[in-house]
Scaffold this motif. Sequence first.
Motif, short mmCIF file in Angstrom:
data_model
loop_
_atom_site.label_atom_id
_atom_site.label_comp_id
_atom_site.label_asym_id
_atom_site.label_seq_id
_atom_site.Cartn_x
_atom_site.Cartn_y
_atom_site.Cartn_z
N ILE A 5 0.80 -1.20 0.12
CA ILE A 5 0.10 -0.05 -0.01
C ILE A 5 0.90 1.34 0.13
O ILE A 5 0.67 2.43 -0.89
CB ILE A 5 -1.09 -0.20 1.06
N PHE A 6 1.71 1.23 0.84
CA PHE A 6 2.71 2.39 0.76
C PHE A 6 3.59 2.73 -0.42
O PHE A 6 3.58 3.82 -0.80
CB PHE A 6 3.86 2.27 1.85
N ILE A 7 3.97 1.35 -1.11
CA ILE A 7 4.50 1.57 -2.41
C ILE A 7 3.82 2.29 -3.39
O ILE A 7 4.24 3.33 -4.30
CB ILE A 7 5.26 0.49 -2.80
N VAL A 8 2.54 1.75 -3.56
CA VAL A 8 1.55 2.21 -4.39
C VAL A 8 1.28 3.79 -4.29
O VAL A 8 0.84 4.60 -5.20
CB VAL A 8 0.28 1.32 -4.34
N ILE A 14 3.70 10.12 -7.12
CA ILE A 14 5.08 11.03 -8.27
C ILE A 14 4.46 10.92 -9.55
O ILE A 14 4.50 11.95 -10.17
CB ILE A 14 6.04 9.91 -8.00
N VAL A 15 3.55 10.02 -9.85
CA VAL A 15 2.97 10.05 -11.40
C VAL A 15 1.88 11.05 -11.54
O VAL A 15 1.87 11.92 -12.29
CB VAL A 15 2.31 8.81 -11.57
N GLY A 17 1.81 14.01 -9.77
CA GLY A 17 2.53 15.06 -9.46
C GLY A 17 3.18 15.65 -10.82
O GLY A 17 3.19 16.83 -11.26
N ILE A 18 3.89 14.62 -11.50
CA ILE A 18 4.46 14.84 -12.91
C ILE A 18 3.34 15.25 -13.92
O ILE A 18 3.45 16.18 -14.78
CB ILE A 18 5.30 13.54 -13.33
N LEU A 19 2.23 14.68 -13.86
CA LEU A 19 1.37 14.77 -15.00
C LEU A 19 0.32 15.96 -14.56
O LEU A 19 -0.30 16.62 -15.75
CB LEU A 19 0.08 13.42 -14.81
N SER A 20 0.26 16.37 -13.43
CA SER A 20 -0.18 17.46 -13.23
C SER A 20 0.56 18.76 -13.42
O SER A 20 0.21 20.07 -13.11
CB SER A 20 -0.87 17.42 -11.81
#
Length: 211
Positions: A5-8, A14-15, A17-20
């Motif tokens: 859960i933590f890794i997800v 991160i994904v 944050g980059i896409l936004s």
Amino acid sequence: MLNIIFIVMVISSIVVGILSGNADELSNAILNEGSNAVEFSIYLAGGMAVWGGLMRVAERCGITDYICRLFTPILSLIFKGLDVNSNSFKNICMNITANMLGFGNSATPYGIQAIKSLEKEDCNGVASDNFILFCVMNTSSLTIIPSTVSSIRSMHQSENPMIILPAVLISSLLNLILVIFITKICNRLNPVHKESKKLSIKSNSIARKTL
């Protein structure tokens, strides 16, 4: 499961944050929040050291033993069938006392010892009512002095870190009463546990006959 859960959560953050288009803020957060986490841990460690030292002083002075004696009549009604002179009962008293005073780290060793003692003295291969009740009470303990939360509030420049004391006391008390009530009902309605008691009694009687 918690690691997954933590890794997800980290990867999805991160994904997103980059896409936004917030890659700059994301990189700054990664670099800065690591040092903030270390500073926060050191700050909490200082508060825990102070409260833990006070707990040791209270133990040496006999204050915790006196508090345990005060709560013995109440706890003997809650933990029915448990000998008040047993190691289990003493460790339970010390654990609850430490949690009430906000000394969570000092309460942990007593909780572990209480679980081990209950497993030997009160459980016949199956978790007993007192075993289950103590686990629930240890999770939802009554807190008189919220030392950890007060330390966090003080770190963030709160004018009165202990102003939450009445709210914490009332909410933790109501929560404790509720979980004890629910646990008592569940223990009464648990047919598996009752059958395990019957089987343990039968096995003990058979063992005595064979001897």
